[in-house]
Design an enzyme around this catalytic site. Structure first.
Site, PDB file in Angstrom:
ATOM      1  N   HIS A 153       0.872  -1.178   0.000  1.00  0.00           N
ATOM      2  CA  HIS A 153       0.000   0.000   0.000  1.00  0.00           C
ATOM      3  C   HIS A 153       0.907   1.224   0.000  1.00  0.00           C
ATOM      4  O   HIS A 153       1.849   1.290   0.776  1.00  0.00           O
ATOM      5  CB  HIS A 153      -0.890  -0.024   1.245  1.00  0.00           C
ATOM      6  N   ARG A 161      -4.514  -5.345  -6.792  1.00  0.00           N
ATOM      7  CA  ARG A 161      -5.902  -5.173  -6.354  1.00  0.00           C
ATOM      8  C   ARG A 161      -6.254  -3.693  -6.309  1.00  0.00           C
ATOM      9  O   ARG A 161      -5.464  -2.872  -5.845  1.00  0.00           O
ATOM     10  CB  ARG A 161      -6.084  -5.781  -4.958  1.00  0.00           C
ATOM     11  N   GLU A 180      -6.433   5.429   1.204  1.00  0.00           N
ATOM     12  CA  GLU A 180      -6.370   5.976  -0.142  1.00  0.00           C
ATOM     13  C   GLU A 180      -7.480   7.020  -0.354  1.00  0.00           C
ATOM     14  O   GLU A 180      -7.387   7.877  -1.234  1.00  0.00           O
ATOM     15  CB  GLU A 180      -6.579   4.791  -1.095  1.00  0.00           C
ATOM     16  N   HIS A 227       0.564  -4.925   2.343  1.00  0.00           N
ATOM     17  CA  HIS A 227      -0.857  -4.664   2.605  1.00  0.00           C
ATOM     18  C   HIS A 227      -1.722  -5.899   2.373  1.00  0.00           C
ATOM     19  O   HIS A 227      -2.430  -6.334   3.269  1.00  0.00           O
ATOM     20  CB  HIS A 227      -1.304  -3.515   1.707  1.00  0.00           C
ATOM     21  N   HIS A 228      -1.658  -6.465   1.170  1.00  0.00           N
ATOM     22  CA  HIS A 228      -2.643  -7.495   0.799  1.00  0.00           C
ATOM     23  C   HIS A 228      -1.953  -8.594   0.002  1.00  0.00           C
ATOM     24  O   HIS A 228      -1.166  -8.299  -0.903  1.00  0.00           O
ATOM     25  CB  HIS A 228      -3.723  -6.840  -0.059  1.00  0.00           C
ATOM     26  N   ARG A 265      -2.224   1.137  -7.189  1.00  0.00           N
ATOM     27  CA  ARG A 265      -1.302   1.089  -6.044  1.00  0.00           C
ATOM     28  C   ARG A 265       0.109   0.681  -6.425  1.00  0.00           C
ATOM     29  O   ARG A 265       1.070   1.177  -5.848  1.00  0.00           O
ATOM     30  CB  ARG A 265      -1.833   0.092  -5.021  1.00  0.00           C
ATOM     31  N   ARG A 319      -6.453  10.623  -0.666  1.00  0.00           N
ATOM     32  CA  ARG A 319      -6.126  11.071  -2.029  1.00  0.00           C
ATOM     33  C   ARG A 319      -7.388  11.166  -2.870  1.00  0.00           C
ATOM     34  O   ARG A 319      -7.580  12.100  -3.644  1.00  0.00           O
ATOM     35  CB  ARG A 319      -5.121  10.098  -2.673  1.00  0.00           C
TER      36      ARG A 319
HETATM   37  O1  MEZ Z   1      -9.100  -1.741  -0.318  1.00  0.00           O
HETATM   38  C1  MEZ Z   1      -8.210  -1.259   0.372  1.00  0.00           C
HETATM   39  O2  MEZ Z   1      -7.199  -1.881   0.672  1.00  0.00           O
HETATM   40  C2  MEZ Z   1      -8.322   0.144   0.824  1.00  0.00           C
HETATM   41  C3  MEZ Z   1      -9.436   0.916   0.268  1.00  0.00           C
HETATM   42  C4  MEZ Z   1      -7.421   0.646   1.656  1.00  0.00           C
HETATM   43  C5  MEZ Z   1      -7.399   2.068   1.970  1.00  0.00           C
HETATM   44  O3  MEZ Z   1      -6.535   2.753   1.439  1.00  0.00           O
HETATM   45  O4  MEZ Z   1      -8.257   2.525   2.726  1.00  0.00           O
END
Ligand code: MEZ
Length: 546
Positions: free
Chosen positions: A341, A522, A354, A482-483, A378, A357
């Site tokens: 992220h 993603r 996010e 992050h993911h 991202r 932004r």
């Molecule tokens: O989906 C996400 O990971 C997300 C929206 C994260 C975020 O920046 O809030």
């Protein structure tokens, strides 16, 4: 309460909090945290909660939030105090319950957003459901998710006059994922979005605010009114729905493997909180254990370039389920697709959504200059930040952005915002060249008014404001893990799939533990979208035995 010194534990954001109380003549005369790993901003909340306990006979009715933004810490320390009080009273605490072999219709492994969506849906079809959670608290990474839920052609978008289409959402998701995504999963995800939004609304969710995330062509990220964080709200709704559907949730109970009967999966092997084993037989098992973003060894095995990055994941996100699924014949895909992220706050590694932004903020580097379309996907934005000096950037916004997004109040409470009443003063505080930042901001304001980003091609719809309303704010940000986009291979019905394409009977999976939907990148808002849409699908199909 009996006089003496008593201890209790609770799960905070940083792990287990051990609290010790002293009781004299039925009054708590001292309360201390003996061990805890909460972040520095949460210490105030932790100490405030402990201070409130002193001089009291009991603790159950004390106000929860010591400091907004440290809810998990407050909850953890209150749980620890309540446990210590229960011990002082000679009561047996609920977590100490030792389970023995049993059965139910559906076992769900993992009590995050995907697990509870699956559980609520399966129970609503009349099935008995047990949810097993290895952590002491429910929620997993959903507790930290902020942005919102992506869906297109929803009733909420319609009410707000937002023109969107499922096809556009499909195209954005495939393009954002560099077309590595499984198109069948993407189509099903997109098609089931609107009804899932209505289902959540019917369960009591507030999804009335719709924002925009990087890589999305239009506003389709559904979140609570004012832009508050989606995760804690969703977990509250799902916890209440689980209670009303009589779903049994066992925290501190860790699954150690699957039971097989020669045809397929027929239950799970579990460890009680004290490590003693038991088994639950079931006609279906749904794996919803989340990703492996907290398992740094595994992350760097697949992506060595992420060595040294912090993680935004809760500590239970360790990928335990992959081993059991492979033993049951299931297959895994895209494990090397891991998302960082772009905007993790540099010191405490707090996710800065996010949406900041999306609601108008820009990014500048150490020279006070923009260097990327802040609303690009991202991978692009994170890569660009890592190429700047010290691999970091400054997120800059103004009072208009702050007022538009309630999540920013949490960051203010957490003490991570720097602010000043002029751009030049802000630059001075942050250590940027005032003239350079002022020139960047003036140029941005002009381009925003013209609706055209001549420098980086940011879309007009995501340049919400000119950033000219004092005071001005800055947060230092850097990318963090992050993911994990890869995981268990599933079909659109959330069956776990073997490498030959056949389904493992009785085994389903949903949420971040699965792979294929997001491809190589993603989109923000598709993570929570995935857990609600596919959690519900898994629950419905498992209940129907389909
Ligand atoms: O989906 C996400 O990971 C997300 C929206 C994260 C975020 O920046 O809030």
């Amino acid at each position: 309460m009996r006089d003496g010194i008593w201890e209790g534990t609770g799960e905070g954001r940083g792990g287990t909090i051990l609290v010790r109380i002293t009781v004299e003549s039925n009054i708590i005369t001292d309360a201390k945290a003996m061990s805890q790993s909460e972040s520095s901003f949460a210490q105030e909340s932790l100490n405030a909660v402990l201070a409130k306990a002193i001089g009291r006979k009991d603790y159950m009715s004390v106000e929860l939030d010591g400091v907004s933004g440290a809810t998990l810490t407050s909850t953890g320390v209150i749980d620890a105090l309540n446990m210590a009080i229960a011990v002082a009273k000679g009561e047996k605490k609920a977590e100490e319950k030792i389970y023995s072999d049993g059965k139910c219709d559906i076992v769900v492994v993992g009590a995050g957003g995907a697990g509870l969506c699956a559980a609520v849906e399966a129970a609503a079809q009349g099935r008995t459901v047990i949810v097993l959670e290895k952590q002491g608290i429910i929620g997993g990474n959903t507790n930290y998710s902020t942005g919102g839920i992506n869906a297109a052609e929803t009733s909420v978008q319609q009410e707000l006059g937002i023109i969107d289409s499922k096809d556009l959402f499909y195209d954005d998701t495939m393009k954002g994922g560099h077309y590595l995504n499984d198109p069948v999963l993407v189509r099903s995800f997109v098609d089931n979005g609107p009804q899932t939004i209505d289902w959540l609304k019917a369960l009591g969710a507030d999804l009335s605010d719709v924002g925009i995330m990087g890589g999305s062509s239009v506003r389709r990220t559904h979140r609570p009114n004012g832009g508050t964080a989606i995760g804690p709200h969703l977990m509250k709704v799902l916890k209440e729905a689980s209670a009303s559907e009589k779903v049994e949730i066992r925290t501190g109970n860790k699954v150690s493997g699957l039971l097989m009967d020669g045809v397929g999966v027929c239950g799970v092997k579990v460890e009680n909180h004290n490590g003693s084993p038991y088994q639950i037989s079931a006609s279906a098992v749904i794996i919803a254990t989340g990703g492996f973003g907290a398992n740094i060894g595994m992350v760097t095995k697949y992506c060595p370039e992420f060595e040294g990055l912090a993680t935004l994941n809760h500590k239970g996100a360790t990928g335990d389920a992959f081993k059991w699924v492979e033993e049951a014949g299931g297959s895994l895909i895209h494990l090397d697709q891991i998302q960082i992220h772009p905007t993790s706050e540099c010191v405490n590694h707090i996710l800065i959504t996010e949406a900041v932004r999306g609601n108008g903020a820009i990014l500048v580097n150490a020279q006070g200059q923009r260097f990327v379309n802040e609303m690009d996907t991202r991978d692009v934005v994170a890569g660009a930040i890592l190429r700047q000096k010290d691999g970091m950037a400054y997120l800059i916004f103004d009072e208009q952005v702050r007022k538009s997004l309630a999540s920013i109040e949490t960051y203010a409470n957490q003490g991570v915002l720097k602010s000043a009443d002029s751009v030049e003063k802000l630059a001075g505080i942050v250590g940027l060249d005032p003239a350079s930042l002022k020139s960047t901001m003036d140029r941005y304001a002009r381009m925003q008014r013209q609706g055209k980003d001549e420098d980086f091609g940011r879309s007009a719809s995501s340049m919400a404001v000119p950033l000219t309303s004092s005071p001005y704010y800055s947060v230092g940000v850097t990318p963090a893990i992050h993911h994990t986009m890869g995981g268990i291979k599933v079909d659109k019905d959330m069956h776990v799939i073997r490498s030959d394409g056949s389904a493992v009977k009785g085994l389903y999976a949903a949420g971040e533990v699965t792979g294929g939907l997001h491809g190589a990148n993603r989109l923000g808002g598709n993570g929570v979208g995935d857990i609600v849409v596919n959690g519900k699908i898994a629950g419905r199909n498992a209940a129907a035995g389909k």
